[in-house]
Write a protein that holds these residues in place. Sequence first.
Motif, PDB file in Angstrom:
ATOM      1  N   ASN A   1     -14.946 -16.190   2.870  1.00  0.00           N
ATOM      2  CA  ASN A   1     -14.644 -16.031   1.442  1.00  0.00           C
ATOM      3  C   ASN A   1     -13.194 -15.622   1.182  1.00  0.00           C
ATOM      4  O   ASN A   1     -12.820 -15.347   0.048  1.00  0.00           O
TER       5      ASN A   1
ATOM      6  N   PRO B   1     -15.835  -9.666  -1.984  1.00  0.00           N
ATOM      7  CA  PRO B   1     -16.027 -10.781  -1.041  1.00  0.00           C
ATOM      8  C   PRO B   1     -14.676 -11.292  -0.535  1.00  0.00           C
ATOM      9  O   PRO B   1     -13.716 -11.411  -1.296  1.00  0.00           O
ATOM     10  N   GLY B   2     -14.596 -11.536   0.769  1.00  0.00           N
ATOM     11  CA  GLY B   2     -13.372 -12.077   1.353  1.00  0.00           C
ATOM     12  C   GLY B   2     -12.263 -11.067   1.543  1.00  0.00           C
ATOM     13  O   GLY B   2     -11.129 -11.441   1.850  1.00  0.00           O
TER      14      GLY B   2
ATOM     15  N   ASN C   1     -19.867  -5.606  13.282  1.00  0.00           N
ATOM     16  CA  ASN C   1     -20.193  -5.825  11.864  1.00  0.00           C
ATOM     17  C   ASN C   1     -21.090  -4.755  11.264  1.00  0.00           C
ATOM     18  O   ASN C   1     -21.593  -4.939  10.157  1.00  0.00           O
TER      19      ASN C   1
ATOM     20  N   HIS D   1     -11.074  -4.622   9.208  1.00  0.00           N
ATOM     21  CA  HIS D   1     -12.025  -4.858  10.287  1.00  0.00           C
ATOM     22  C   HIS D   1     -11.356  -4.670  11.654  1.00  0.00           C
ATOM     23  O   HIS D   1     -10.750  -5.600  12.194  1.00  0.00           O
TER      24      HIS D   1
ATOM     25  N   ASN E   1     -17.605 -12.198   9.306  1.00  0.00           N
ATOM     26  CA  ASN E   1     -18.029 -13.466   8.693  1.00  0.00           C
ATOM     27  C   ASN E   1     -17.514 -13.607   7.264  1.00  0.00           C
ATOM     28  O   ASN E   1     -17.459 -14.707   6.731  1.00  0.00           O
ATOM     29  N   GLU E   2     -17.125 -12.458   6.655  1.00  0.00           N
ATOM     30  CA  GLU E   2     -16.585 -12.504   5.286  1.00  0.00           C
ATOM     31  C   GLU E   2     -15.305 -13.329   5.194  1.00  0.00           C
ATOM     32  O   GLU E   2     -14.866 -13.692   4.104  1.00  0.00           O
TER      33      GLU E   2
ATOM     34  N   ALA F   1     -16.030  -4.660   6.020  1.00  0.00           N
ATOM     35  CA  ALA F   1     -16.664  -5.962   5.779  1.00  0.00           C
ATOM     36  C   ALA F   1     -16.918  -6.651   7.116  1.00  0.00           C
ATOM     37  O   ALA F   1     -16.159  -6.451   8.077  1.00  0.00           O
ATOM     38  N   THR F   2     -17.944  -7.438   7.180  1.00  0.00           N
ATOM     39  CA  THR F   2     -18.231  -8.173   8.409  1.00  0.00           C
ATOM     40  C   THR F   2     -17.148  -9.228   8.642  1.00  0.00           C
ATOM     41  O   THR F   2     -16.497  -9.687   7.702  1.00  0.00           O
TER      42      THR F   2
ATOM     43  N   ALA G   1     -23.006  -6.195   3.669  1.00  0.00           N
ATOM     44  CA  ALA G   1     -21.923  -6.769   4.478  1.00  0.00           C
ATOM     45  C   ALA G   1     -20.571  -6.210   4.057  1.00  0.00           C
ATOM     46  O   ALA G   1     -19.642  -6.108   4.860  1.00  0.00           O
ATOM     47  N   ILE G   2     -20.461  -5.857   2.784  1.00  0.00           N
ATOM     48  CA  ILE G   2     -19.194  -5.339   2.242  1.00  0.00           C
ATOM     49  C   ILE G   2     -19.470  -3.960   1.653  1.00  0.00           C
ATOM     50  O   ILE G   2     -20.455  -3.787   0.923  1.00  0.00           O
TER      51      ILE G   2
END
Length: 703
Positions: free
Chosen positions: A181, A340-341, A474, A345, A177-178, A174-175, A554-555
């Motif tokens: 979330n 999400p979230g 990412n 990483h 930026n996640e 996941a990025t 992204a995920i």
Amino acid sequence: VGDRADFDSEVKSICPFCGVGCQVSLKVKDGRVKYVEGINGPANEGRLCVKGRFGFDYIHHPHRLTKPLIRREDAPAKGLNVEPGNWQQFFREAEWDEALDVAAGGWKRLKDQHGGEAVAGFGSAKCTNEEAYLFQKLIRQGFGHNNVDHCTRLCHASSVAALMENVGSGAVTATFNEIENADVAIVIGANPIENHPVAATYFKQFTKRGGKLIVMDPRGVGLRRYASHMLQFKPGADVSMLNAIMHVIVEEGLYDEQYIQAFTENWEAEKAHLKDFPPEKMEAICGIPAETLRDVARTFAQAQAGMIFWGMGVSQHIHGTDNSRCLISLALMTGHVGRPGTGLHPLRGQNNVQGASDAGLIPMFLPDYQDVTKQTVRDAFTAVWGSGDFSDKKGLTVTEILDAVHAGQIRGMYIQGENPAMSDPDVEHARDALAALEHLVVQDIFITETANFADVILPASAFYEKSGTVTNTNRQVQMGRPAVPPPGDAREDWEITVDLANRMGLGWRYDSPAEVFAEMAMNMPSLKNITWDRVANEGAITYPSLSPTDPGQAIVFGDGFPRAEGRAKFTPANVIAPDDLPDADYPMVMITGRQLEHWHTGSMTRRASVLDAVEPEANCSLHPSTLRKLGVEPGEMIRLTTKRGSIEIMARADRAVAPDNVFVPFAYVEAAANVLTNPALDPYGKIPEFKFSAVRVEKSGCL
Ligand code: SF4
């Protein structure tokens, strides 16, 4: 910068430093970059750190290489410090044709006399995807083997080994930026405020909206100020600490049974293994109270959505792969992957270390981590390349290549944009290997410490002088564009590699990096639906991209993993002690790393005027109580000695460093930290143990 509206042109590109991959706008005036602004890229949304904003003028530094150089026959010994005032003693200027002939001619001679395995290559994570791809192709097609590697070996090789083994993919799930979330996030063995500063801004925002941040590190890194939990554990005790946390999750039944049954394998073995790690038994080993370990376990396991970020504090150990195995197991048992979230990483270091690895700049994999030992895989590449089968043997890694030089097996090298004479562990051993090479071709923008050993130096392009794609932490593929031309006769790296390949008789025909990208996409599933034009027009595409209009995922792994039966794997991790433990002669622990202002071996940032002004002098950090014990005032010189060597360096007081530790940045040639580091390797990722060396610290006579 004077009048900010006064510029001739504006070019969009990517910051050349860290793996965050911030998008920038370069304002150009009179053929020079005048200033830099952040623009709205997916990873930075207009933000930049001090390096991205102020660290650009190294590209105009008077030390830039502008002509090819060939070592003089009467030059003094290799490895002596070549400086602007004395370089003519060592090298003479040459035209490109002659320099390329000498460079390729030396390799051909070695190949004819000793076979292709006599020549190896280090490519660069500072170059573009296309340049990395061409570099590994030159070594494989031109020399018939896989002895090609780059600095990923020194940063996240063990993370990639564990991810490939247990998740089936070496990139992030996941990025970063996640995190917006997530409810809870673990940051372990990383110092994002200094090393991934723009990513750190997202982490800080996450805590401001109530997210719980669990920071784990032997140093009290800057993010501790935002953390709900700060676990300043003993260096090298990662596996004990993480297994203790997972023990609690099992003991208290906090794991996600449904997720485990649906998406994983080997859970029973993991569960049984964790029985031996009760927090009450581990607290003395890792230095974290059992109740804190229990609280962290509950906080992470009971969250709706949790992420795990890690850096080289995890990977740069002889048990780096085991550290990452623990983090993967923790995410799997709590079901914190694929939603999400959630996610795993590893924060990638160099601006293009993800892309260079994807492009095959590693000895065991062809592009996209395709197994070089498989005939069908090699056939697919040689079909596209037109010729040149190459060995089915996995190649040697960075440190193994230099060992093979000492053993007389490797006699020539091509080193592009890497600086092993500063970056390798036990660096005197690396320097001796470079000096022993019969034919070394270095392609770079400055006469680096490695170029001191070169037979031929080829002047290359800085990032703001070239076209090409790069891939950030990412998995976002983004476009670098030239703002200014390379100085003098310097050229873009891909062009130099093509000319060298053709002098090796490979018959390559590329007119642009776009053509190289198109060839890469033929054999790289990760680039499906991603074209050069899309990247140029859309600014960034995250792989995988599911259709020609999909901006990318992204995920990943919400519905299973790229492994047999779609299942990720638990691999139990045993405790392995650091290789170089303290004793009476070397009683403290040295940890190396980076500082905010300087990038890796300092060749760029120490020539960036603002950054060098802010942080001009080699320094290391110790706890004030340690300095008092040594009778040293902050600002005085101390001597650090390990079993490998000794350096003298200025001491700073820093309460974030544990009393029996010393933190040493590795950017300073005058006090090179890697003179001291231990070359012992993690057996899976082959990464050296930069994060743990037994050291003696003394007050220096040189005040
Ligand atoms: Fe450059 Fe990284 Fe700083 Fe962004 S965070 S400006 S990519 S060094």
